[in-house]
Every structure is written in C-alpha cells, then in structure tokens.
Scaffold this motif. Structure first.
Motif, PDB file in Angstrom:
ATOM      1  N   ASN A 706       0.797  -1.218   0.000  1.00 49.44           N
ATOM      2  CA  ASN A 706       0.000   0.000   0.000  1.00 49.44           C
ATOM      3  C   ASN A 706       0.834   1.274   0.000  1.00 49.44           C
ATOM      4  O   ASN A 706       0.301   2.352   0.199  1.00 49.44           O
ATOM      5  N   ALA A 707       2.131   1.175  -0.176  1.00 50.85           N
ATOM      6  CA  ALA A 707       2.981   2.369  -0.099  1.00 50.85           C
ATOM      7  C   ALA A 707       4.056   2.331  -1.167  1.00 50.85           C
ATOM      8  O   ALA A 707       4.524   1.258  -1.566  1.00 50.85           O
ATOM      9  N   LYS A 708       4.406   3.496  -1.632  1.00 49.80           N
ATOM     10  CA  LYS A 708       5.506   3.638  -2.586  1.00 49.80           C
ATOM     11  C   LYS A 708       6.675   4.432  -1.986  1.00 49.80           C
ATOM     12  O   LYS A 708       7.663   4.682  -2.650  1.00 49.80           O
ATOM     13  N   SER A 709       6.514   4.841  -0.729  1.00 47.76           N
ATOM     14  CA  SER A 709       7.572   5.574  -0.043  1.00 47.76           C
ATOM     15  C   SER A 709       7.447   5.311   1.455  1.00 47.76           C
ATOM     16  O   SER A 709       6.456   4.765   1.931  1.00 47.76           O
ATOM     17  N   ILE A 710       8.480   5.721   2.186  1.00 49.52           N
ATOM     18  CA  ILE A 710       8.538   5.520   3.626  1.00 49.52           C
ATOM     19  C   ILE A 710       8.075   6.794   4.331  1.00 49.52           C
ATOM     20  O   ILE A 710       8.453   7.896   3.923  1.00 49.52           O
ATOM     21  N   PRO A 711       7.265   6.695   5.376  1.00 51.59           N
ATOM     22  CA  PRO A 711       6.887   7.910   6.122  1.00 51.59           C
ATOM     23  C   PRO A 711       8.119   8.661   6.606  1.00 51.59           C
ATOM     24  O   PRO A 711       9.146   8.064   6.925  1.00 51.59           O
ATOM     25  N   PHE A 712       7.979   9.975   6.671  1.00 60.28           N
ATOM     26  CA  PHE A 712       9.112  10.813   7.062  1.00 60.28           C
ATOM     27  C   PHE A 712       9.686  10.384   8.413  1.00 60.28           C
ATOM     28  O   PHE A 712      10.900  10.354   8.614  1.00 60.28           O
ATOM     29  N   SER A 713       8.824  10.034   9.363  1.00 59.98           N
ATOM     30  CA  SER A 713       9.283   9.675  10.706  1.00 59.98           C
ATOM     31  C   SER A 713      10.060   8.367  10.733  1.00 59.98           C
ATOM     32  O   SER A 713      10.739   8.080  11.722  1.00 59.98           O
ATOM     33  N   ARG A 714       9.959   7.547   9.686  1.00 55.52           N
ATOM     34  CA  ARG A 714      10.660   6.273   9.649  1.00 55.52           C
ATOM     35  C   ARG A 714      11.820   6.275   8.643  1.00 55.52           C
ATOM     36  O   ARG A 714      12.491   5.269   8.458  1.00 55.52           O
ATOM     37  N   SER A 715      12.056   7.408   7.991  1.00 56.08           N
ATOM     38  CA  SER A 715      13.122   7.488   6.996  1.00 56.08           C
ATOM     39  C   SER A 715      14.434   7.857   7.673  1.00 56.08           C
ATOM     40  O   SER A 715      14.499   8.098   8.872  1.00 56.08           O
ATOM     41  N   TYR A 716      15.508   7.914   6.891  1.00 58.36           N
ATOM     42  CA  TYR A 716      16.841   8.209   7.408  1.00 58.36           C
ATOM     43  C   TYR A 716      17.296   9.591   6.945  1.00 58.36           C
ATOM     44  O   TYR A 716      16.927  10.057   5.865  1.00 58.36           O
ATOM     45  N   PHE A 717      18.116  10.220   7.784  1.00 58.84           N
ATOM     46  CA  PHE A 717      18.781  11.455   7.384  1.00 58.84           C
ATOM     47  C   PHE A 717      20.256  11.319   7.733  1.00 58.84           C
ATOM     48  O   PHE A 717      20.673  10.417   8.462  1.00 58.84           O
ATOM     49  N   SER A 718      21.050  12.244   7.223  1.00 55.90           N
ATOM     50  CA  SER A 718      22.485  12.196   7.476  1.00 55.90           C
ATOM     51  C   SER A 718      22.985  13.586   7.835  1.00 55.90           C
ATOM     52  O   SER A 718      22.407  14.597   7.438  1.00 55.90           O
ATOM     53  N   GLY A 719      24.077  13.611   8.606  1.00 52.29           N
ATOM     54  CA  GLY A 719      24.628  14.867   9.087  1.00 52.29           C
ATOM     55  C   GLY A 719      24.213  15.126  10.522  1.00 52.29           C
ATOM     56  O   GLY A 719      23.289  14.504  11.053  1.00 52.29           O
ATOM     57  N   GLY A 720      24.927  16.015  11.192  1.00 48.67           N
ATOM     58  CA  GLY A 720      24.586  16.367  12.561  1.00 48.67           C
ATOM     59  C   GLY A 720      25.599  15.876  13.568  1.00 48.67           C
ATOM     60  O   GLY A 720      26.569  15.187  13.233  1.00 48.67           O
TER      61      GLY A 720
END
Length: 853
Positions: A706-720
């Motif tokens: 039912n999804a073609k992308s990951i919710p923002f809260s479960r995705s990854y980021f880099s830096g910091g």
C-alpha cells in the motif's frame, strides 16, 4: 632563497631553545624533568601499555606531542600573593593610598582576588606540575616490574635501572629486564580434608585453571581460587570463603619446574574461648520467609498478616498488599534446594527490578529444628517504596526558533497498582512560547503551544494470553509495557496532532549482556493541521520553485507586487508544470526539480498511519561504566502495514483509493514497509584514558503493498552531531543531489565513523574523527539517479567529514563540541570533491551531550 634559509634556521634554533628552557622553568637546580621511560625486556623495547603502567612516574601528559598542561602550569606565577606584597610595599605611599581608597582588609583581600592570584591559581589547577625524577619511586617501579614478571612465571628475573641526562635539566629512566627461563607446573595434587567437598571438587576438576605443563602464572592460581569458591558456594557450602583455598609449591630450580599442592583444610570454629576444626557442611534450604514492610530481623515478630504460597512464607507488619505470586516469582531461593550464592544474587536483582522495593536484605540462619544441622532458613526483608510519587517540573528556554518559552511537566507514579508489582505512570506536558517567525496578526505574545499526555503501565512479567515461561524464563527478568500518548502542537511548522500506542515485551540474558525487545503492536497516527504553511517552513523548496516560476510562470495572478510567487499559489504553479501547461517538458532539469519538490510536499504534508511490529536484539560486552574496551551490537527488524491490510481484507472494512492509487483505511492512507538495521560500535582502550572508537551502521526500509515511499518519521537522514559532522543535520544527500531541500531524507543509509579520543588535561578531552556515510533512495518512487542507489558504483557518493572535537567531563554528563569539515563532498563534480571544504570559514560546529557513539 639563499638569504632567507639561514634566517629561518636561526629562528628555528632560537625557538627550540626558548621552548626547551620554558619547560624546565619550574625544575629546581640539580633535579631533572622526566622526559621518557624506556623498558627493555631481554634487550627488546616494550611499548605495551599494561607494562609501562607499572612505572610509578610517567612523563607529563602531552596534547599532540606537546606538554600543554606543563606549559600552562609554568605560565602561572609561583607565589602570586607574595609578589603582590612585594609590589604593594615597593613604593612607600602605595599601600597608604590603597588603604585610604579601599580599606586595610580589602587591600589584603585584593591579594587573593582573581585579578592578582586567581588566574595563576587557575593555571596551576588546570595545568600539571613538572614530573621530577624521584630515585625512590624509580626503585619501587623496578620492584614492580620484577614482581610482574615473577607472577608471570619468570621467578629468577633480574631488573636494573639507569637514569641518563637528555638535555638541560632533563632525564630519562631506562629499565632493563632479564627474565630468565620460565617455570612450569610439573604435577598437581590435592589435600582436601572434608570428604564431601573433596567429592564436589572432583566433579568439576576438569574446569580447573591449573594445567600440568602450563607456565606458572599468579593469575591462574587466583582464578582457580575464585572458581573453587564459586563452585562450593553455589552447591551448598555456606561457610566457604576464598581464604580457605591454599596452594603449596615445591620448586626445582634445576629444571624450572614446580609441583603444586592444593590444600583445603577444615574450617576453624570458635566454641567458647577455644578454636576447633570442623568439616565443611553442605546445607539445604529448609524455609524461605519473605517479610514485607520490614527493614531488619528485629521487626520479623511484628506480623499482622501472612500467607503461604508454593512453600514460601510471606509476612507483613501491616496488611499484605501484594499477591503472593508477584513476590515469589522474583525469588530464586527455593525450599529443598542447596544454598547458592547465585540464587541469592538473582533474587536481589529480581526484587530490585520490580521497582516497588528498596534494595532487599537477605539473611541466612541455621535451622534450629534440624537435628542434623544441615539446614538453613532464608529470611528476605523488603522495604516498600512510596506507593505514590508526584513529580512536577518547569523550565524556561530560548532558541533560534523560540525567542522565549515556558514548559512544564507533571508526572504521577502509582506503584503496585493491581497488587502484582505493576507500575502505572501518568504524565502531562505543556509548552507555550513566543516566535517572530510565525505569522501573528493578533500580536499575541505566546503564539506557540504544545501539550500532551502519556500513560505507561509496566508489568514485571510477560502479559500474554499464552504462557511463554518455558521460552522466556523468569531469570531473564521479563517485563511488559503498555503505553499510549497524545500530543497537540501549534508552532512555526505544519502543526500537528499525534497519537501513539504500543505493547512491547523486554527480557535479557547473561547478566544483561544480551537484551531483547519485541514490540507486538505499535500504532502511530499523525495529522497535520496547517499544511498551508508548508512553503513558509521549507524555504529552500519555495526559493527553488520561485526561481523556476520567474522563468516559466504564465499566470500573473500567482505573483505578488514584487514578482515573487504567492505562497498560496505555489501548488497551483506546480500543478501547471506537471500537467504540461507551461513550457517545461519532463526531460527538462527544472521540470524534474518541480516534480521532486512536489513529491516531497506530498510526503511531508500527508497524514500518517503506521501500525507496526518490531524486534530488537542488543548485545554488549561492557562490564561497567569505566570499561573502555568493549563492543555493542544492535540489530532491528520492523514491519508495518500488514495487520491493517489483513484487517481491511478479512473484515471487509470500507476502503477508498487515494490519487496515488493506494488504499485508505478510516480515511487515512496507511504505511506498509519492512525495515532492517544493524549498528555495531567497538572501543579499544589504549590506556591513560586514550580510546579508539569505531561505529558502523546500515539501514534500509523498503515500501511495498500500500505504499511507494517511507513515512518521514521512519526514513533516514544524514549529518549532525551524532552522524557525519562535516554536514548539519538533514543537509547531506540523498546521494550526490547536494541536499537541496530543507529536510533531506531517504530510505537507505550507510554510516561509518572512527574517533580517537585522548585526554588534554584534567576533565578536558579531545578527539580526532573521520565520518563516512550518506543516504539514498532505493526501491521507492524516486527515480532521479542523483538520489538513488544503483549498485556498488553509488559508493563513490559516500561523503567524508573529518575534524577535531573537544569534550568536558562533568562526571554526570559530557559536554562536547566538534569542528567538522567536508573532506569529500559528493555534491561536487567527481574530480573536484576532495578537500574543498577544509577551510575555517566553512567549519560546521556541532554541539552535543555525551559521546556520539
């Protein structure tokens, strides 16, 4: 060049002389500053840390090969107060004028002020006095080296030392060790006077640390003494202690061998004024008594309520407020079993983990009713913690976003809710603040608010319809947590309401070295309330769209008086571009930029419904907080959406399709994905509080169904500050895209970090670090090759950040800041990526609490 070279050489020589003299400034005449220790073992230079640490005196600490703390100490005035008195009396009228201006008392206090002596005292405290060679300490070090090699089997070793001058008031100490031949164990025999424990020893003799033919080692004998004591005390020998184990060794120097005799004599017991020998007794437990609301055996007769359950006697000085099973589940001492130290330790730990009692007191007494005198009564004394606890708190803060804010928290704890040692925690939180970044037509001072409430219920067992005690045993200290929380937020973002609930189970093995957590069900619902504010928050997205609109927009109604896109017309322009009503075509780079921003808008502005399950395994080899040589391994797998998909299909719940073709349940497009992560951290201790730390992380979240992308809260980021410190948080990637959005995220992440930590002086530490990593999109709806991971070739887009950091240890936490630089920037052309960000003007400053990994 010929004229400059002699000048440079002369300056270098003068600088070296000044530097050399400044370091020995505080070294008395006739003394030497310790510059180096050298240890030679059989003519080989030894640099092993544990051997060098045997030497009492160590040279002054160095920062990047420079004795910084010694230099700071030398900068201080030797006697600032005396210097002040000399200055004060140097001119006859100076003191009188100062006394007239101030007072005699204030003039004297001025000599101890920070202006006069405070800075020098600070330098002395921060710095480090010169290490002066002490011959007595050198002799002690010599004996310690000899003792070390003696305990390692070299019984005839010989150690000499020499102190040599290496410059003006400087010296080094050289220790030379001749080990000789090692001694080995030839035979092992035993003399154990009590037959019962002789048989007990024989049952596990194969586990002995002493082996025939092995080189003598004091550590092996000490380990064997501990092993025997542990074996006996876990098998009923209540009175046995380590000092009952003795070893005799008959040494033959001609062949460097020894015959070892293990001796365990009967114990000495005092009867009256006489010491007599008695054999050791193997005891069984005849009774287990549990006293609640009691602090000592003195109160055990003050019993008003009692119960008997599964051979346990439970007493209370008041009304018994615990279900018997709740108490006995945490007790490992059982009637009929042999006395065991291990059972006592497990019982203490389990009762403490209930968090309804203070640390328990467990006592053993000989059972007077047993004529054989082989029985013990175990008495467990428990003191209740307060049943109710209320904790209010308030905080005032300021930040770049929130000029002024007041936040408050209030938590309420209710212990032993259902009389089975459950703990209920209720908490509320709220925040009001003021921000100039938020539109404020009514000129209200507090224009930011957030409030929420949480509830957590902890069970000290697995709360499940089916019994799992044969799989998860009680010595694994299982627990169940049911939680729920709600939050309402109004700020400069999109504003949102969120609801979260979960039921999870935790347990551990091997003395908390292996920890497991299984979240059976986790629900997270997020509803955005102020989607129209999106392009005011994500200004990079707006600026990029505005640049494109300046060229391709054909609708004057979208623009304001300055020719910029109105914020409420951005979506209209995006629709025009994507529907083909502008001059842009799908092959144009600007069209792809608009499409990317559009997709990101949909992802961040949409409501989320995540129903998931997860399993986490965590292993550590860390023994205590001072252990600096260990590793942590963590693995996690999470699945979302399957339950809702099954629910919708099996119960024929009404669903509707979104514009993207995905199903909505209860009016919300639910997420469906599988996610997996591996995190490994390793520390190496190099001594003197110098540590090498390494971390590697890999994570991927794959949408499906039912999804073609990951919710923002479960995705990854880099830096910091806890990631790649050459970039700010969310500013790196995906891939080589250059971090064009305000919050860049993706569903694949690789990260590797190495950090060398060393002590500068006192509580100040530093670190040199290199961080490698990036994020990519993979197997989702993003197709731009700059953003996506397409195979091993994409690894050339791994970003490299490096720099230096400083940490100050406040004992209860570590404050740190890191100076990061873009060493390899994948956003640049491939031939122009290295070292373009190594510039002080491009420093990325990261602040943090405690170490990054």
């Amino acid at each position: 060049m010929r004229n400059i070279l002699p000048k440079i050489t002369l300056l270098f020589v003068i600088g070296t002389i000044i530097y050399s003299c400044s370091l020995v400034k505080r070294v008395p005449e006739g003394k030497q500053l310790l510059s180096k220790n050298e240890i030679f073992v059989n003519e080989k230079l030894i640099k092993e840390e544990r051997i060098n640490n045997l030497v009492l005196q160590q040279p002054n600490n160095k920062f990047l090969a420079y004795p910084l703390r010694l230099s700071l100490y030398n900068l201080a005035k030797k006697n600032p107060d005396s210097s002040y008195q000399v200055w004060l009396n140097k001119k006859p009228n100076r003191r009188a004028r100062l006394v007239k201006l101030l007072s005699e008392k204030q003039v004297q206090r001025l000599g101890k002020s920070f202006v006069v002596s405070g800075f020098s005292n600070f330098l002395k405290k921060t710095g480090e006095p010169p290490v002066i060679i002490d011959t007595k300490k050198a002799e002690i070090s010599k004996e310690r080296l000899s003792g070390f090699y003696y305990n390692s089997g070299f019984l005839k070793n010989n150690v000499t030392l020499a102190i040599d001058s290496v410059g003006n008031k400087r010296g080094k100490i050289t220790y030379r060790v001749e080990t000789g031949k090692p001694y080995h164990i030839d035979t092992i025999s035993r003399v154990i006077e009590t037959p019962a424990i002789d048989s007990l020893y024989a049952s596990e003799e194969n586990k002995s640390f002493l082996k025939k033919g092995a080189q003598y080692s004091y550590q092996s004998f000490d380990n064997e003494r501990k092993r025997i004591t542990q074996q006996f005390r876990n098998n009923g020998v209540y009175h046995f202690q380590e000092n009952h184990v003795k070893f005799d060794a008959i040494i033959d120097d001609s062949i460097q061998k020894m015959n070892v005799v293990l001796k365990i004599e009967d114990r000495n017991v005092k009867e009256g004024d006489t010491l007599i020998k008695k054999p050791f007794t193997i005891y069984k437990i005849s009774q287990v008594n549990i006293f609640t609301n009691n602090s000592s055996k003195k109160e055990k007769n003050n019993v008003k309520d009692s119960a008997v359950y599964n051979n346990y006697n439970i007493y209370s000085s008041g009304r018994l407020n615990y279900k018997p099973k709740a108490l006995t589940n945490a007790v490992f001492i059982e009637k009929g079993k042999l006395f065991s130290d291990n059972d006592r330790t497990l019982t203490s730990k389990a009762l403490s983990n209930l968090k309804v009692f203070n640390y328990p007191n467990i006592e053993y007494t000989q059972d007077p009713a047993d004529s054989t005198k082989t029985s013990l009564i175990a008495n467990i004394y428990l003191v209740n913690k307060p049943k109710f606890k209320w904790t209010p708190s308030i905080d005032v803060s300021t930040s770049d976003v929130q000029e002024f804010g007041i936040s408050g928290n209030m938590s309420f704890t209710w212990r032993n809710v259902f009389k089975r040692a459950e703990i209920l925690e209720l908490s509320t939180r709220g925040n009001i603040g003021s921000s100039q970044d938020l539109a404020n037509p009514n000129n209200v001072f507090f224009n930011i608010s957030e409030y929420g409430a949480d509830a957590k219920l902890n069970f000290p067992r697995i709360f499940f319809p089916i019994s799992v005690k044969n799989i998860i045993k009680k010595e694994m200290f299982p627990s169940t947590q049911i939680s729920t929380g709600i939050t309402n937020q109004r700020n400069i973002g999109l504003d949102k309401q969120s609801l979260s609930s979960s039921i999870s189970y935790s347990w551990s093995t091997n003395n908390n070295k292996n920890n497991f957590k299984f979240e059976l069900l986790g629900i997270n619902y997020v509803r955005n309330l102020n989607v129209g504010n999106y392009f005011n928050v994500y200004r990079n997205s707006y600026n990029r769209i505005n640049e494109i609109a300046a060229i391709y927009n054909t609708n004057d109604g979208y623009e304001d008086l300055n020719g910029d896109l109105k914020e409420d017309s951005v979506l209209d322009f995006i629709v025009d571009v994507l529907s083909g009503t502008t001059a842009l075509t799908p092959n144009d780079a600007d069209f792809k930029s608009v499409l990317s921003i559009s997709e990101r808008y949909v992802r961040l502005a949409e409501d989320n419904l995540i129903v998931s399950s997860s399993f986490v395994y965590n292993r550590t080899t860390k023994n205590n907080i001072n252990d600096r040589n260990y590793y942590n391994f963590k693995a996690k797998i999470e699945s979302a959406g399957n339950f809702l998909s099954f629910l919708g299909n099996s119960l024929n719940l009404s669903t509707e399709e979104s514009t993207a073709g995905n199903s909505k349940l209860f009016g919300i497009e639910y997420a469906q994905y599988i996610k997996s992560e591996v995190d490994f951290v390793k520390h190496w201790d190099f001594g003197k509080k110098n540590t090498l730390a390494m971390r590697s992380f890999a994570g991927i979240a794959i949408p499906y169904g039912n999804a073609k992308s990951i919710p923002f809260s479960r995705s990854y980021f880099s830096g910091g500050s806890n990631d790649n410190r050459g970039w700010q948080a969310y500013s790196l990637g995906p891939g080589r895209s250059g971090g064009v959005l305000d919050f860049n995220e993706a569903n694949l992440k690789l990260a590797f970090s190495t950090e060398y930590r060393f002590r500068v002086g006192g509580n100040l530490y530093s670190a040199l670090f290199v961080d490698v990593g990036n994020i990519w999109n993979v197997l989702d709806n993003v197709e731009d090759e700059r953003y996506t991971f397409t195979g091993l070739k994409s690894l050339q887009d791994l970003a490299v950040g490096s720099g230096i950091g400083f940490r100050y240890d406040f004992d209860f936490f570590v404050f740190r800041f890191d100076l990061g630089y873009k060493t390899y920037d994948p956003a640049r052309e491939i031939k122009d990526r290295w070292f373009k960000g190594i510039n002080f003007s491009k420093t990325v400053l990261n602040f943090g609490i405690n170490y990054p990994f």
